[in-house]
Enzyme design. Structure first.
Site, PDB file in Angstrom:
ATOM      1  N   TYR A   1      73.656 104.339  92.077  1.00 43.06           N
ATOM      2  CA  TYR A   1      74.983 104.169  91.476  1.00 43.06           C
ATOM      3  C   TYR A   1      75.115 102.722  90.988  1.00 43.06           C
ATOM      4  O   TYR A   1      75.222 101.798  91.791  1.00 43.06           O
ATOM      5  CB  TYR A   1      76.067 104.506  92.509  1.00 43.06           C
TER       6      TYR A   1
ATOM      7  N   LYS B   1      73.783 107.017  88.202  1.00 43.69           N
ATOM      8  CA  LYS B   1      75.166 107.190  87.780  1.00 43.69           C
ATOM      9  C   LYS B   1      75.539 105.842  87.214  1.00 43.69           C
ATOM     10  O   LYS B   1      75.563 104.840  87.948  1.00 43.69           O
ATOM     11  CB  LYS B   1      76.062 107.555  88.955  1.00 43.69           C
TER      12      LYS B   1
END
Ligand SMILES: CC(=O)N[C@H](C=O)[C@@H](O)[C@H](O)[C@H](O)CO
Ligand SMILES: CC(=O)C(=O)O
Length: 305
Positions: free
Chosen positions: A138, A166
């Protein structure tokens, strides 16, 4: 070769669900998860920023995930964000998530101290290797202070378990760069909801977003428009989405509390936010009202196209 299709689509970042006293409500967690299942989203991203993870204990985060899995486990893709301040707690959360049968783990870099890249890598690899699950990096430089480098991306991609990123950095080109340099087929999730369409065009396979949860239908419609090559429609939907986000962000209270107040109007009560996130004020009520109506108008619009 891994089948990555289960990650491609609209994946709302799941909101923290509290009771009136501010404790985790397992019942409300299940209700919200079921609500998204019925909306037809691809999956859920549990325990991230939107899940207020940094304000919850390990036990609370486990309770949330247990209830999500109870309600929708096996019925949609579940990504568990397990990063905690310490590697030790992250490993506990990772193993617990695996025991519940989630599809993948995700993690931000370590917070608070600005650590060198080898320590960031060690943090990620430690929680990943505690399980056999797929792992998603992330990247959210705005809140963590660390922007994923191509060097660390390449090192991480050498691990079979790492399947994607992400990406919440603002430059849309990062999506392309991560895909270009991964050295294998990966999934990249668009982060900034305000440029979902742009991210998809630059190669994002779908998205994980904090505002999807208050208007999942609009993101599903925008994603379908991209898939069908209907760029004008996709742009129109993105503009409607952005106007709603900008309106919600104009409140004095925190965005998550604004969205929880809107969800309440949509029939789902998941309580308020945990402090230090500021709650919405009396004046913010008008913004909630207006945002809610903008969402209703946009929902009417998608009925007509
Ligand atoms: C910085 C941040 O929190 N980004 C979220 C995740 O990527 C987004 O989903 C935003 O919440 C959204 O784009 C609204 O600004
Ligand atoms: C917004 C988002 O992706 C998160 O809650 O982490």
């Amino acid at each position: 070769m891994k089948n990555l299709d289960k990650y491609k689509g609209i994946i709302p970042a799941f909101y923290a669900c509290y009771d009136e006293a501010g404790n985790i409500s397992g019942e409300r967690v299940q209700e919200l998860a079921t609500y998204y299942l019925n909306k037809g989203v691809k999956g859920l991203y549990v325990g991230g920023s939107s899940g207020e993870c940094i304000y919850q204990t390990v036990e609370e985060r486990q309770e949330v995930l247990e209830n999500v899995m109870k309600a929708v486990g096996g019925k949609m893709t579940i990504i568990a964000h397990v990063a905690a301040p310490s590697t030790r707690d992250s490993i506990i959360l990772a193993k617990h998530a695996e025991s519940l049968g989630v599809d993948a783990l995700a993690a931000i870099p370590p917070i608070y101290f600005g650590l060198p890249e080898f320590a960031i890598k060690d943090y990620w690899v430690s929680m990943m290797e505690a399980t056999n699950l797929d792992f998603i990096i992330y990247n959210i430089p705005q809140t963590t202070g660390y922007a994923l480098s191509i060097e660390l991306l390449k090192e991480m991609m050498a691990y079979d378990q790492v399947i994607g990123v992400k990406n919440s950095s603002m430059p849309v080109q990062d999506i392309y760069l991560f895909k270009r340099h991964a050295g294998k087929d990966i999934v990249v999730f668009n982060g900034p909801d305000e440029q979902f369409i742009a991210g998809r065009i630059m190669g994002a396979d779908g998205g994980i977003g904090g505002t999807y949860g208050v208007m999942p239908e609009l993101f599903i419609a925008a994603n379908n428009a991209i898939e069908n090559g209907e760029l004008e429609l996709a742009k129109n939907l993105q503009i409607k989405i952005d106007d709603i986000i900008f309106k919600m962000l104009s409140a004095k209270g925190n965005l998550y509390d604004v969205m929880k107040a809107i969800l309440k109007k949509r029939g789902i009560n998941i309580g308020s936010v945990r402090q230090p996130l500021p709650k919405i004020t009396i004046e913010d009520r008008l913004i909630v009202e207006e945002s809610y109506h903008m969402i209703q108008d946009a929902l009417n619009y998608i009925e007509t196209v």
